[in-house]
Design a protein around this motif. Structure first.
Motif, PDB file in Angstrom:
ATOM      1  N   ARG A  95       0.839  -1.178   0.000  1.00  0.00           N
ATOM      2  CA  ARG A  95       0.000   0.000   0.000  1.00  0.00           C
ATOM      3  C   ARG A  95       0.893   1.254   0.000  1.00  0.00           C
ATOM      4  O   ARG A  95       1.807   1.381   0.813  1.00  0.00           O
ATOM      5  N   GLY A  96       0.608   2.145  -0.923  1.00  0.00           N
ATOM      6  CA  GLY A  96       1.402   3.354  -1.041  1.00  0.00           C
ATOM      7  C   GLY A  96       2.406   3.318  -2.177  1.00  0.00           C
ATOM      8  O   GLY A  96       2.923   4.370  -2.570  1.00  0.00           O
ATOM      9  N   ASP A  97       2.709   2.135  -2.725  1.00  0.00           N
ATOM     10  CA  ASP A  97       3.631   2.055  -3.853  1.00  0.00           C
ATOM     11  C   ASP A  97       3.061   2.809  -5.055  1.00  0.00           C
ATOM     12  O   ASP A  97       1.855   2.730  -5.340  1.00  0.00           O
ATOM     13  N   ILE A  98       3.927   3.498  -5.774  1.00  0.00           N
ATOM     14  CA  ILE A  98       3.553   4.088  -7.059  1.00  0.00           C
ATOM     15  C   ILE A  98       3.970   3.094  -8.134  1.00  0.00           C
ATOM     16  O   ILE A  98       5.132   2.672  -8.187  1.00  0.00           O
ATOM     17  N   VAL A  99       3.036   2.708  -8.993  1.00  0.00           N
ATOM     18  CA  VAL A  99       3.304   1.648  -9.968  1.00  0.00           C
ATOM     19  C   VAL A  99       2.817   2.055 -11.357  1.00  0.00           C
ATOM     20  O   VAL A  99       1.922   2.880 -11.512  1.00  0.00           O
ATOM     21  N   THR A 100       3.430   1.440 -12.356  1.00  0.00           N
ATOM     22  CA  THR A 100       2.927   1.523 -13.723  1.00  0.00           C
ATOM     23  C   THR A 100       2.193   0.222 -14.030  1.00  0.00           C
ATOM     24  O   THR A 100       2.561  -0.845 -13.521  1.00  0.00           O
ATOM     25  N   PHE A 101       1.174   0.318 -14.859  1.00  0.00           N
ATOM     26  CA  PHE A 101       0.404  -0.872 -15.217  1.00  0.00           C
ATOM     27  C   PHE A 101      -0.370  -0.608 -16.502  1.00  0.00           C
ATOM     28  O   PHE A 101      -0.519   0.546 -16.933  1.00  0.00           O
ATOM     29  N   SER A 102      -0.835  -1.667 -17.110  1.00  0.00           N
ATOM     30  CA  SER A 102      -1.673  -1.570 -18.307  1.00  0.00           C
ATOM     31  C   SER A 102      -3.126  -1.453 -17.873  1.00  0.00           C
ATOM     32  O   SER A 102      -3.605  -2.255 -17.073  1.00  0.00           O
ATOM     33  N   VAL A 126      -3.794   0.939 -22.129  1.00  0.00           N
ATOM     34  CA  VAL A 126      -2.904   2.094 -22.089  1.00  0.00           C
ATOM     35  C   VAL A 126      -2.072   2.063 -20.811  1.00  0.00           C
ATOM     36  O   VAL A 126      -2.578   1.719 -19.743  1.00  0.00           O
ATOM     37  N   ARG A 127      -0.783   2.406 -20.905  1.00  0.00           N
ATOM     38  CA  ARG A 127       0.081   2.422 -19.742  1.00  0.00           C
ATOM     39  C   ARG A 127      -0.311   3.571 -18.821  1.00  0.00           C
ATOM     40  O   ARG A 127      -0.411   4.717 -19.239  1.00  0.00           O
ATOM     41  N   LEU A 128      -0.533   3.256 -17.545  1.00  0.00           N
ATOM     42  CA  LEU A 128      -0.931   4.247 -16.554  1.00  0.00           C
ATOM     43  C   LEU A 128       0.034   4.213 -15.379  1.00  0.00           C
ATOM     44  O   LEU A 128       0.775   3.240 -15.196  1.00  0.00           O
ATOM     45  N   ILE A 129      -0.005   5.269 -14.568  1.00  0.00           N
ATOM     46  CA  ILE A 129       0.792   5.318 -13.352  1.00  0.00           C
ATOM     47  C   ILE A 129      -0.088   5.846 -12.230  1.00  0.00           C
ATOM     48  O   ILE A 129      -0.663   6.927 -12.336  1.00  0.00           O
ATOM     49  N   LYS A 130      -0.226   5.054 -11.163  1.00  0.00           N
ATOM     50  CA  LYS A 130      -1.102   5.406 -10.037  1.00  0.00           C
ATOM     51  C   LYS A 130      -0.468   4.877  -8.748  1.00  0.00           C
ATOM     52  O   LYS A 130       0.627   4.318  -8.755  1.00  0.00           O
ATOM     53  N   ARG A 131      -1.204   5.017  -7.664  1.00  0.00           N
ATOM     54  CA  ARG A 131      -0.731   4.550  -6.372  1.00  0.00           C
ATOM     55  C   ARG A 131      -1.574   3.358  -5.916  1.00  0.00           C
ATOM     56  O   ARG A 131      -2.795   3.358  -6.061  1.00  0.00           O
ATOM     57  N   VAL A 132      -0.913   2.350  -5.358  1.00  0.00           N
ATOM     58  CA  VAL A 132      -1.613   1.192  -4.796  1.00  0.00           C
ATOM     59  C   VAL A 132      -2.287   1.623  -3.489  1.00  0.00           C
ATOM     60  O   VAL A 132      -1.631   2.085  -2.562  1.00  0.00           O
ATOM     61  N   ILE A 133      -3.611   1.465  -3.441  1.00  0.00           N
ATOM     62  CA  ILE A 133      -4.379   1.807  -2.238  1.00  0.00           C
ATOM     63  C   ILE A 133      -4.969   0.566  -1.586  1.00  0.00           C
ATOM     64  O   ILE A 133      -4.935   0.411  -0.368  1.00  0.00           O
ATOM     65  N   GLY A 134      -5.528  -0.330  -2.384  1.00  0.00           N
ATOM     66  CA  GLY A 134      -6.154  -1.537  -1.852  1.00  0.00           C
ATOM     67  C   GLY A 134      -5.374  -2.778  -2.228  1.00  0.00           C
ATOM     68  O   GLY A 134      -5.034  -2.980  -3.398  1.00  0.00           O
ATOM     69  N   MET A 188      -6.155   0.870  -7.488  1.00  0.00           N
ATOM     70  CA  MET A 188      -5.261   1.983  -7.782  1.00  0.00           C
ATOM     71  C   MET A 188      -6.039   3.297  -7.754  1.00  0.00           C
ATOM     72  O   MET A 188      -7.142   3.390  -8.314  1.00  0.00           O
ATOM     73  N   LEU A 189      -5.469   4.308  -7.113  1.00  0.00           N
ATOM     74  CA  LEU A 189      -6.045   5.644  -7.115  1.00  0.00           C
ATOM     75  C   LEU A 189      -4.964   6.662  -7.447  1.00  0.00           C
ATOM     76  O   LEU A 189      -3.790   6.460  -7.144  1.00  0.00           O
ATOM     77  N   GLY A 190      -5.393   7.780  -8.063  1.00  0.00           N
ATOM     78  CA  GLY A 190      -4.476   8.878  -8.306  1.00  0.00           C
ATOM     79  C   GLY A 190      -4.401   9.785  -7.098  1.00  0.00           C
ATOM     80  O   GLY A 190      -5.367   9.918  -6.338  1.00  0.00           O
ATOM     81  N   ASP A 191      -3.265  10.431  -6.897  1.00  0.00           N
ATOM     82  CA  ASP A 191      -3.121  11.357  -5.772  1.00  0.00           C
ATOM     83  C   ASP A 191      -3.902  12.644  -6.002  1.00  0.00           C
ATOM     84  O   ASP A 191      -4.318  13.298  -5.049  1.00  0.00           O
ATOM     85  N   ASN A 192      -4.081  13.035  -7.255  1.00  0.00           N
ATOM     86  CA  ASN A 192      -4.919  14.187  -7.599  1.00  0.00           C
ATOM     87  C   ASN A 192      -6.346  13.650  -7.684  1.00  0.00           C
ATOM     88  O   ASN A 192      -6.894  13.407  -8.754  1.00  0.00           O
ATOM     89  N   ARG A 193      -6.932  13.446  -6.531  1.00  0.00           N
ATOM     90  CA  ARG A 193      -8.068  12.560  -6.352  1.00  0.00           C
ATOM     91  C   ARG A 193      -9.272  12.896  -7.227  1.00  0.00           C
ATOM     92  O   ARG A 193      -9.992  12.006  -7.662  1.00  0.00           O
ATOM     93  N   VAL A 225       7.662   2.530  -9.314  1.00  0.00           N
ATOM     94  CA  VAL A 225       8.359   3.792  -9.570  1.00  0.00           C
ATOM     95  C   VAL A 225       8.806   4.387  -8.232  1.00  0.00           C
ATOM     96  O   VAL A 225       7.984   4.622  -7.348  1.00  0.00           O
ATOM     97  N   SER A 226      10.085   4.635  -8.092  1.00  0.00           N
ATOM     98  CA  SER A 226      10.596   5.246  -6.864  1.00  0.00           C
ATOM     99  C   SER A 226      11.578   6.381  -7.131  1.00  0.00           C
ATOM    100  O   SER A 226      12.021   7.033  -6.182  1.00  0.00           O
TER     101      SER A 226
END
Length: 230
Positions: free
Chosen positions: A76-83, A89-97, A178-183, A204-205
């Protein structure tokens, strides 16, 4: 002009091996990604170039989503890329659940496994880390969202129509929310659902570098090689 394929390959063998190595590295070890939107403000800015560690969680068959071996677990809290489950489409978000979590949101506030997150407003946020005015000129608020030891900042837009509440949902095994920080400015799991582990392409770190699109594409010096805080 000699277009003999064998001669062309022989004359350019070193270059072709270099290109093949770079392609293999991007598929199997590490990838770089241009942040195209403001969905991860205040942590990732438009114009950031990030490095994604493709073997942070899984070793995969190159060029596929086939997992050969698990080497780590998304936290929880990791920033990840995923399809994207919706269109690839390649996205980048934060793991929440995490798998098995029961997650809900009430008036912008997360509740995970019955425990509400804590929120503290940042009274004078740095305007450089708010959504650019050209994109959203109205009021933006920044909060520190805390859940256990996990803590990071989020942005909300009170005047914007957005999905700020949803009923409790259980994250299936092998999936993540996954959720974005710009909620209020993020297309994330609230819209396309949970993300299978196989679709995660990296953690992503750290940044490579960043270009400021609103300042003639000048580099943001302080973000060159910068490590991302949670």
């Amino acid at each position: 002009m000699d277009l003999n394929p064998r001669k062309l390959i022989a004359d350019n063998k070193t270059f072709l091996l270099f290109v093949a190595g770079m392609i293999l590295m991007r598929s199997a070890l590490a990838d770089w990604y241009v942040v195209p939107s403001s969905s991860m403000y205040p942590h990732l800015l438009e114009g950031d170039r990030v490095i994604a560690n493709r073997i942070a969680y899984d070793i995969k068959v190159p060029f596929t989503d086939v997992i050969l071996k698990h080497v780590g677990e998304p936290q929880r809290g990791d920033i990840v890329t995923f399809s994207s489950p919706a269109d690839g489409v390649r996205l980048i978000k934060r793991v929440i659940g995490l798998p098995g979590d029961v997650v809900e949101m009430r008036d912008q506030k997360l509740i995970i496994n019955g425990q509400p997150a804590d929120y503290a407003q940042i009274q004078e946020p740095d305007p450089n880390f708010l959504t650019p005015k050209r994109e959203y000129p109205n009021q933006q608020l920044m909060f520190t969202e805390s859940f256990g030891s996990f803590q990071h900042n989020i942005i909300v837009m009170p005047e914007r129509s957005a999905l700020r509440s949803f009923d409790p949902v259980t994250v299936p095994l092998g999936h993540y929310m996954m959720l974005g920080d710009n909620r209020d400015n993020s297309n994330d799991s609230r819209f396309y659902g949970f993300v299978k582990r196989e679709l995660i392409t990296g953690r992503v770190s750290r940044l490579m570098f960043s270009l400021d699109y609103d300042n003639y594409y000048m580099p943001r010096i302080d973000r060159i090689g910068a490590k991302l805080n949670p």
